[in-house]
Scaffold this active site. Structure first.
Site, PDB file in Angstrom:
ATOM      1  N   LYS A  73     -10.430  -2.374  -4.572  1.00 42.61           N
ATOM      2  CA  LYS A  73     -11.376  -1.248  -4.614  1.00 42.61           C
ATOM      3  C   LYS A  73     -10.686   0.044  -5.014  1.00 42.61           C
ATOM      4  O   LYS A  73     -11.323   0.958  -5.514  1.00 42.61           O
ATOM      5  CB  LYS A  73     -11.951  -1.000  -3.207  1.00 42.61           C
ATOM      6  CG  LYS A  73     -12.878  -2.039  -2.698  1.00 42.61           C
ATOM      7  CD  LYS A  73     -13.512  -1.520  -1.401  1.00 42.61           C
ATOM      8  CE  LYS A  73     -13.679  -2.589  -0.366  1.00 42.61           C
ATOM      9  NZ  LYS A  73     -12.635  -2.644   0.653  1.00 42.61           N
ATOM     10  N   LYS A 121       0.822  -1.221   0.000  1.00 45.96           N
ATOM     11  CA  LYS A 121       0.000   0.000   0.000  1.00 45.96           C
ATOM     12  C   LYS A 121       0.846   1.257   0.000  1.00 45.96           C
ATOM     13  O   LYS A 121       0.440   2.279  -0.535  1.00 45.96           O
ATOM     14  CB  LYS A 121      -0.919   0.025   1.238  1.00 45.96           C
ATOM     15  CG  LYS A 121      -2.220  -0.708   1.035  1.00 45.96           C
ATOM     16  CD  LYS A 121      -3.236  -0.314   2.094  1.00 45.96           C
ATOM     17  CE  LYS A 121      -4.533  -1.060   1.903  1.00 45.96           C
ATOM     18  NZ  LYS A 121      -5.398  -1.000   3.071  1.00 45.96           N
ATOM     19  N   LYS A 158      -4.229  -8.496  -7.652  1.00 49.15           N
ATOM     20  CA  LYS A 158      -5.509  -8.739  -6.978  1.00 49.15           C
ATOM     21  C   LYS A 158      -6.545  -7.674  -7.357  1.00 49.15           C
ATOM     22  O   LYS A 158      -6.198  -6.496  -7.459  1.00 49.15           O
ATOM     23  CB  LYS A 158      -5.215  -8.683  -5.479  1.00 49.15           C
ATOM     24  CG  LYS A 158      -6.349  -8.938  -4.565  1.00 49.15           C
ATOM     25  CD  LYS A 158      -5.950  -8.591  -3.145  1.00 49.15           C
ATOM     26  CE  LYS A 158      -5.923  -7.103  -2.906  1.00 49.15           C
ATOM     27  NZ  LYS A 158      -5.897  -6.675  -1.511  1.00 49.15           N
TER      28      LYS A 158
HETATM   29  P1  TYM Z   1     -10.967  -5.292   2.515  1.00 55.34           P
HETATM   30  O1  TYM Z   1     -11.973  -4.238   2.796  1.00 55.34           O
HETATM   31  O2  TYM Z   1      -9.792  -4.955   1.674  1.00 55.34           O
HETATM   32  O3  TYM Z   1     -11.661  -6.544   1.877  1.00 55.34           O
HETATM   33  C1  TYM Z   1     -12.779  -7.132   2.479  1.00 55.34           C
HETATM   34  C2  TYM Z   1     -12.787  -8.631   2.291  1.00 55.34           C
HETATM   35  O4  TYM Z   1     -12.751  -8.953   0.893  1.00 55.34           O
HETATM   36  C3  TYM Z   1     -11.646  -9.812   0.639  1.00 55.34           C
HETATM   37  N1  TYM Z   1     -11.082  -9.460  -0.684  1.00 55.34           N
HETATM   38  C4  TYM Z   1     -10.909 -10.333  -1.671  1.00 55.34           C
HETATM   39  N2  TYM Z   1     -11.175 -11.646  -1.767  1.00 55.34           N
HETATM   40  C5  TYM Z   1     -10.900 -12.254  -2.942  1.00 55.34           C
HETATM   41  N3  TYM Z   1     -10.363 -11.598  -4.009  1.00 55.34           N
HETATM   42  C6  TYM Z   1     -10.085 -10.278  -3.955  1.00 55.34           C
HETATM   43  N4  TYM Z   1      -9.586  -9.651  -5.005  1.00 55.34           N
HETATM   44  C7  TYM Z   1     -10.359  -9.588  -2.748  1.00 55.34           C
HETATM   45  N5  TYM Z   1     -10.219  -8.306  -2.348  1.00 55.34           N
HETATM   46  C8  TYM Z   1     -10.662  -8.249  -1.081  1.00 55.34           C
HETATM   47  C9  TYM Z   1     -10.645  -9.517   1.741  1.00 55.34           C
HETATM   48  O5  TYM Z   1      -9.748 -10.592   1.924  1.00 55.34           O
HETATM   49  C10 TYM Z   1     -11.557  -9.310   2.918  1.00 55.34           C
HETATM   50  O6  TYM Z   1     -11.956 -10.532   3.473  1.00 55.34           O
HETATM   51  N6  TYM Z   1      -8.392  -5.574   6.748  1.00 55.34           N
HETATM   52  C11 TYM Z   1      -9.594  -5.976   6.104  1.00 55.34           C
HETATM   53  C12 TYM Z   1     -10.861  -5.548   6.807  1.00 55.34           C
HETATM   54  C13 TYM Z   1     -10.943  -5.930   8.230  1.00 55.34           C
HETATM   55  C14 TYM Z   1     -11.189  -7.227   8.759  1.00 55.34           C
HETATM   56  C15 TYM Z   1     -11.215  -7.084  10.158  1.00 55.34           C
HETATM   57  C16 TYM Z   1     -11.375  -8.477   8.167  1.00 55.34           C
HETATM   58  C17 TYM Z   1     -10.844  -5.081   9.297  1.00 55.34           C
HETATM   59  N7  TYM Z   1     -11.020  -5.783  10.438  1.00 55.34           N
HETATM   60  C18 TYM Z   1     -11.437  -8.173  10.984  1.00 55.34           C
HETATM   61  C19 TYM Z   1     -11.586  -9.576   9.012  1.00 55.34           C
HETATM   62  C20 TYM Z   1     -11.607  -9.411  10.391  1.00 55.34           C
HETATM   63  C21 TYM Z   1      -9.633  -5.368   4.715  1.00 55.34           C
HETATM   64  O7  TYM Z   1      -9.031  -4.382   4.426  1.00 55.34           O
HETATM   65  O8  TYM Z   1     -10.472  -5.957   3.876  1.00 55.34           O
END
Ligand code: TYM
Length: 339
Positions: A205, A119, A202
């Site tokens: 967003k 990032k 990957k």
């Molecule tokens: P975030 O917001 O980036 O993504 C949310 C969830 O979507 C999954 N994901 C994907 N899965 C498959 N292919 C992709 N291209 C892809 N992009 C995103 C992520 O793995 C995630 O499960 N740090 C986390 C948010 C978070 C969280 C937590 C998750 C904060 N606290 C506690 C679990 C438990 C994040 O940025 O996800």
């Protein structure tokens, strides 16, 4: 529901950042699994706005994204009867536990986080907030506050989950059994959906290219257009593959598999003798059909004035009950004079 050694049903916690539009990576990697698991667990699903502000957000867009995410969680099938849906910042215990956990987190552990390195690789040092560096500690607090047994996420969160486990173990070994050590759950198909314009990166967003991601609220026409322009390769074989040069076709097949639930063998047989154009058309079709009920429910839900806010209010109340209990026991153990 079976019960854990604490004599309560096993718990789930997971979350998604309300920054930008949710895409099929978020759905296939996380949301779809959440819905499938919600009846077997006492489930907590949050919209992690505290995490979102680790990079600068437009305040109005953040508020809108938070409500949109909540609507999409419900539209994807989260049922408030089974799942506690809430906004992270409505439960101040998250920030409070994160501070305490931060005092136990060696910088060496944070320095190893590949997501932080990725990032920040294109950012100016002065614009990297310390919140971004401490991000995994807040994520650990999210999970440990609810004594979660299982955390369903996409592949990219594995390392953060390892750090969460390490932190919980470290705290438990100093102060005695306090936190449940959570397990990571990733789906067999869809744990890492790649960008349509660049299938070695990957789907994300924050990517600005219009052809990068399929968003959950994209119209059928846009979905078809984006899929038809997805990057493939100069070959013609339609097979799953882990070679970089075949990543585009592999990604399309993976999306097809995650939406249909069919085995790799059945899918490869289905495409024998067909070309990449046929593959793209078929993937577009299963995606449009997979998202159609979600989009219909989303439109209906957002028409019901006040329903989403009501779910979030009740969600925060339930979440606080559980979170407060854990925070209290942590405060007691570290030696705070409780009010
Ligand atoms: P975030 O917001 O980036 O993504 C949310 C969830 O979507 C999954 N994901 C994907 N899965 C498959 N292919 C992709 N291209 C892809 N992009 C995103 C992520 O793995 C995630 O499960 N740090 C986390 C948010 C978070 C969280 C937590 C998750 C904060 N606290 C506690 C679990 C438990 C994040 O940025 O996800």
């Amino acid at each position: 529901m079976t019960s854990t050694k604490q004599g309560r049903p096993p718990r789930i916690l997971s979350g998604i950042q309300p920054s930008g539009q949710l895409h099929i990576g978020n759905y296939l990697g996380a949301l779809k699994q959440w819905v499938e698991l919600q009846t077997q667990y006492d489930s907590f699903y949050c919209i992690v706005d505290l995490h979102a502000i680790t990079v600068q957000q437009d305040p109005a867009a953040l508020r809108e994204g938070t409500r949109r995410n909540a609507g999409l969680y419900l539209a994807c099938g989260l049922d408030p009867q089974h799942s506690t849906v809430f906004v992270q910042s409505h439960v101040p215990e998250h920030s409070e536990l994160a501070w305490i956990l931060g005092t136990f987190t060696p910088m060496g552990w944070l320095n190893r986080m590949t997501q932080f390195k990725d990032k920040t690789s294109k950012m100016q040092t002065e614009s990297i907030g310390s919140g971004l560096y401490n991000y995994p500690i807040l994520m650990a607090a999210d999970i440990l506050l609810y004594q979660a047994d299982l955390v369903p996420v996409g592949d990219d969160q594995r390392q953060h989950l390892e750090l969460t486990r390490d932190l919980a173990q470290r705290f438990n070994s100093i102060y005695g059994d306090t936190f449940t050590i959570p397990q990571t759950f990733t789906p067999k198909a869809g744990a890492r959906v790649m960008g349509l314009d660049n299938p070695t990166a990957k789907m994300s967003k924050s990517e600005s290219s219009d052809l990068h991601a399929i968003n959950l609220l994209d119209t059928p026409d846009r979905i078809k257009k984006k899929m038809m322009r997805a990057v493939t390769d100069s070959g013609s074989e339609i097979r799953f593959s882990d070679l970089d040069e075949r990543a585009g076709v592999n990604n399309l097949l993976t999306i097809y598999q995650a939406f249909t639930g069919e085995s790799a063998e059945v899918i490869e047989n289905h495409f024998v003798g067909k070309g990449y154009g046929d593959l793209k058309k078929a993937v577009a079709e299963v995606t449009v059909e997979g998202l159609r009920p979600i989009q219909e429910r989303y439109q209906a839900l957002t028409g019901e004035g006040g329903y989403i806010d009501e779910v979030l209010k009740r969600g925060a109340e339930r979440a606080r009950e559980v979170a407060h209990k854990t925070l209290r026991s942590v405060q007691e153990r570290v030696g705070f004079l409780l009010p």
